[in-house]
Design an enzyme around this catalytic site. Sequence first.
Site, PDB file in Angstrom:
ATOM      1  N   PRO A  12       5.499  -1.677  -4.356  1.00  0.00           N
ATOM      2  CA  PRO A  12       4.499  -1.123  -2.731  1.00  0.00           C
ATOM      3  C   PRO A  12       4.579   0.642  -3.235  1.00  0.00           C
ATOM      4  O   PRO A  12       5.777   1.151  -3.728  1.00  0.00           O
ATOM      5  CB  PRO A  12       5.541  -1.233  -1.512  1.00  0.00           C
ATOM      6  CG  PRO A  12       7.003  -1.246  -1.780  1.00  0.00           C
ATOM      7  CD  PRO A  12       6.496  -2.053  -3.271  1.00  0.00           C
ATOM      8  N   CYS A  13       3.656   1.058  -3.096  1.00  0.00           N
ATOM      9  CA  CYS A  13       3.427   2.673  -3.468  1.00  0.00           C
ATOM     10  C   CYS A  13       2.974   3.526  -1.321  1.00  0.00           C
ATOM     11  O   CYS A  13       1.554   2.777  -1.630  1.00  0.00           O
ATOM     12  CB  CYS A  13       2.467   2.849  -4.387  1.00  0.00           C
ATOM     13  SG  CYS A  13       2.858   2.149  -5.687  1.00  0.00           S
ATOM     14  N   GLN A  14       3.820   3.067  -0.976  1.00  0.00           N
ATOM     15  CA  GLN A  14       2.922   3.483   0.556  1.00  0.00           C
ATOM     16  C   GLN A  14       2.314   4.802   0.666  1.00  0.00           C
ATOM     17  O   GLN A  14       1.716   5.775   1.772  1.00  0.00           O
ATOM     18  CB  GLN A  14       4.002   3.145   1.624  1.00  0.00           C
ATOM     19  CG  GLN A  14       4.198   1.780   1.698  1.00  0.00           C
ATOM     20  CD  GLN A  14       5.364   1.407   1.808  1.00  0.00           C
ATOM     21  OE1 GLN A  14       6.087   2.281   1.613  1.00  0.00           O
ATOM     22  NE2 GLN A  14       5.177  -0.296   2.779  1.00  0.00           N
ATOM     23  N   GLY A  15       2.862   5.895  -0.566  1.00  0.00           N
ATOM     24  CA  GLY A  15       2.478   6.812  -0.257  1.00  0.00           C
ATOM     25  C   GLY A  15       1.082   7.407  -1.037  1.00  0.00           C
ATOM     26  O   GLY A  15       0.353   8.766  -0.596  1.00  0.00           O
ATOM     27  N   ILE A  16      -0.035   6.032  -1.106  1.00  0.00           N
ATOM     28  CA  ILE A  16      -0.904   6.132  -1.929  1.00  0.00           C
ATOM     29  C   ILE A  16      -1.918   5.697  -0.447  1.00  0.00           C
ATOM     30  O   ILE A  16      -3.249   5.955  -0.551  1.00  0.00           O
ATOM     31  CB  ILE A  16      -1.190   6.258  -3.279  1.00  0.00           C
ATOM     32  CG1 ILE A  16      -0.763   4.397  -3.321  1.00  0.00           C
ATOM     33  CG2 ILE A  16      -0.427   6.464  -4.308  1.00  0.00           C
ATOM     34  CD1 ILE A  16      -1.379   4.035  -4.926  1.00  0.00           C
TER      35      ILE A  16
END
Length: 847
Positions: A473-477
């Site tokens: 998961p890359c919630q920062g994007i």
Amino acid sequence: MATTKSKRKSSSASAKKSDPASSSSPVSQKRTKILKQEEEDLPNASVVVEAPAVNNLPEKVEDHKEEEEDESRFIGDPVPEVEATRQWPHRYLNKTKNTGNIEALKGTVPPKEYIQARRHYTQALVDNRVPFKLGDGAYVQADEGVPYYICRIVEMFEGVDKELYFCAQWFYRAKDTVIQGCYNLIDDKRIFLSEIKDDNPLDCLVEKLKIVRVPLDVDVATKRAMLSNKDYYYDMLYLVPFSTYQNLPPDNEADGNESDSTISCESESNVAVTKVSKIKEVKKPVMRMLDLYSGCGAMSTGLCLGANIADVNLVTRWAVDLNKYACESLQLNHPETEVRNESAEDFLLLLKEWEKLCQSFSLIGGGDSLSVEKDEMEDAEDDGDDDDGGLDEEVFEVEKILSICYGDPKGMKNRGLCLKIRWKNYGPEEDTWEPIDGLGDCQDKIKKFVTEGFKSKILPLPGDVDVICGGPPCQGISGFNRFRNKENPLSDEKNKQLIVYMDIVEYLKPRFALMENVVDIVKFAKGFLGRYALGRLVSMNYQARVGLMTAGSYGLPQFRMRMFMWGARPNEKLPQYPLPTHNVVTRGVSPVEFESNAVVHDDVKVVLEKELFLGDAISDLPPVTNDEERDEIPYAEPPKTEFQKFIRLKKKDMPGFAGEDSSDHLLYDHLPYKCNNDDYLRACEIPKKKGANFRDLKGVRVRADNRVEWEPDVERVYLPSGKPLVPDYAMTFVEGRSLKPFGRLWWDEIVPTVVTRAEPHNQAILHPVQDRVLTIRENARLQGFPDYYKLLGPIKERYIQVGNAVAVPVARALGYSLAMSVKGTATDGPVFTLPKKVPNLEAEENQ
Ligand code: SAH
């Protein structure tokens, strides 16, 4: 690219400035374009001039000589005509005109014009430097301020126009490939061979280089050690379509031009490949997969089904996810999997400790093995002590070790390796986690646990895993995240899992890796994170490529585009992307720079299956109400469509299902998120017709600019709760332009993307003719989960599991592709066509 035929003066940069307009080679312009396009700045990317600056060129040895001696010229005898015509027939088609059309040559597509030659040579002198030989590496003059290009000279010839040319096969520096600003992950001596060749005036050659081909499967230090005084090394091909890094063709020297720069141990790796493929022919491969960030397991489920359809026995042996309910769902559907409910970062720490433990008990080589005899003696003594102290009620005795983890399960603010203990004379409810350090006197128990765990592979050791799949998961994007860190996306804690994922790949060294993510990974911050991931794989000597796939193109009524990145070890065949089977127009979300990564048919005339609509997927499901509470209900009707027939198959009838399970199943998870009474009453007011939404409610009207406003003179309607029928947030969402609040889907629609949330406030998820949101099962159908896949956890959690999933048919198609690579039946090229129909699709109807 320098293309002028002007006489070069080594002290003057301007004399060498290129002039694309006068280019004699269309490809050289193309090359310039490609490089320019790929050289865009990135966050943190500093422009590094790796080649010597123009005016740092080595001084000419014989500076005093007359200018005319600066002329470039060929030296030695020309290549005999018969030989030249045999090697380069396309250069000898027309003796008078400067171009010859390759169409004249049998079987060569696409047609291309070539500069025509009078004769070929094997050596040239440029500015009286060391002679350039055919096959030499060289720096080539680039535009001012741009580092020299790097090439290999694959032809030297005099044109029918009497001009002198060389044909260059280009190399990329890492920063000129899609890795761009992440080039510092790659050794700066490492370059990548391209398939691009083009013709350039001889006098663009600047300096001879030593470029050596090295085997891919060795570390940087070994590669460098092979280099000695060589300037660069290469071990991979880079191709722009699908941003592909892949093995060099085995016979790259086939054009007979390579000088002595190939290091011979590459032949060893070729031998290894041959051996491997021979073994594979004999035995049906069994492959073990680790599903990281597994969620409820959709991705690995699809991959296994697809691989098994193609006769490769792929099994999800291990799965890791932080979410307890997702783990429970996965375990229920995959009893064969070791499911670990922990964070990926702890999992990696655990793997490293586990390896040490296995070493310490001499189960594997390396590390400091404990002296077992000594331990056993100590244990024996301990046992004696225990006997003596048997009367002491305070002494707890370990009966059995049940499990292992890394972390702080007891909340003691001290992280480390812990073991789960069953205490003697106590039941499972008294099991506790204990730090391994505090269990010094039960070495025999620990040894037993580790030995058994090693044998049954409760955890993988490096080399045990054939495939790692997963979507960190890359919630920062995420577009929903307002605090995105564009400057340095990797330092954002929310994107850390990308690093963890690659660290796990680095540690376990699987034969294949498949990483899934949202398309934003190649969009956000100019695609930095996607480039980072590729850079990591390439730096670990993985072949790699990136494709963007649309779920609907594989037989679902859902658009949903995702990124899939393949990685494959050097002695594997890099898997391809399966081309679409269904006729869904890809919604234009792929960023311009990654357009060539979209997995689509180039040939627009290719006939695909008809796209699927919502009705095709869910029209057989029995009606349920907003307050349905049953997790399992009977199917009310037989399937109506091919899709429904397929999705309802029993496990044992599902193509690619490898187990034994032949049980019937009820209809699971066909219950909706229960809207509160106000939302339910609102849903009831939305007309049951295509395109209906809150705009159809009383008091709302639409202006010419497609924004909503309150109808003047109409009194606002209130619900019995006192809340308005039309909430303010619906009127203001996307400045009144949205059609989504309380939107109804219709039977003939393709939904954009199944998401994790189930409130109808800002998304169109109401059932076409029932007053409720789509059920978990309906969403699961849109994601291609087989109906037998039952989910666990609270309703909201089950929606999350489904919304997070990789669409099963996409994963299945990728699994098929993986199997083709494993079996050695994959064709060349980045894409392939799946067989017309999945076998056994016509299995007998169930229920
Ligand atoms: N590939 C899955 C979906 C994965 S969604 C499928 O096809 O079904 C991403 C998952 O990552 C979520 O289930 C979430 O619980 C999990 N996750 C988030 N952070 C994590 C971490 N640090 N370690 C392990 N799992 C994590």
